[in-house]
Design an enzyme around this catalytic site. Structure first.
Site, short mmCIF file in Angstrom:
data_model
loop_
_atom_site.label_atom_id
_atom_site.label_comp_id
_atom_site.label_asym_id
_atom_site.label_seq_id
_atom_site.Cartn_x
_atom_site.Cartn_y
_atom_site.Cartn_z
N GLU A 64 0.82 -1.21 0.00
CA GLU A 64 0.00 0.00 0.00
C GLU A 64 0.85 1.26 0.00
OE1 GLU A 64 -1.65 1.58 3.90
OE2 GLU A 64 -1.70 -0.59 4.24
N ARG A 75 -2.16 10.95 7.16
CA ARG A 75 -2.10 10.28 5.85
C ARG A 75 -3.43 10.32 5.11
NH1 ARG A 75 -0.31 4.49 6.64
NH2 ARG A 75 -0.11 4.47 4.39
N ARG A 79 -5.53 5.82 -0.75
CA ARG A 79 -4.39 4.91 -0.93
C ARG A 79 -4.41 4.31 -2.34
NH1 ARG A 79 -4.09 6.68 3.48
NH2 ARG A 79 -3.61 5.67 5.45
N HIS A 99 -10.47 4.67 2.61
CA HIS A 99 -9.69 3.86 3.53
C HIS A 99 -10.10 2.39 3.51
CE1 HIS A 99 -7.46 2.86 7.28
NE2 HIS A 99 -6.62 3.73 6.75
#
Length: 108
Positions: A64, A75, A79, A99
């Site tokens: 990831e 963050r 992703r 997420h």
């Protein structure tokens, strides 16, 4: 957003072109193929696929990477998860902006 395709061992998956993703995702994808440098120390760690939303592969297949979120102090939720034997030449990459609640296959 793209069309839907059927993965070998999972539910239908949306496909998205890299050019339609946020510029930060495009930058992260370039860094993945270049081998870095990555802005976060957790980038490149093994992704366990515990949600089982991606095709099944042995542990260590997926990695990831953070997609930076402007204005976020951490963050964030975005992703890119890539799978394959070579980190700089992934077989497939998936984008999530929630997420890991959903993934879209990035068209190569």
């Amino acid at each position: 957003m793209g069309f839907v395709t059927q993965a070998k061992d999972s539910a239908p998956r949306a496909v998205v072109s890299l050019s339609s993703l946020p510029v930060e995702a495009q930058t992260a994808q370039r860094l993945i193929h270049a081998g870095g440098p990555f802005p976060y120390s957790k980038d490149g760690i093994v992704f366990g696929n515990r949600e089982r939303l991606l095709p099944r592969h042995p542990r260590g297949y997926y990695r990831e990477y953070t997609v930076q979120t402007p204005g976020s102090r951490d963050r964030g939720a975005r992703r890119i998860v890539c799978g394959g034997q070579q980190a700089t030449a992934p077989e497939a990459c998936y984008y999530t902006d929630d997420h890991y609640a959903s993934f879209r296959l990035i068209a190569q």
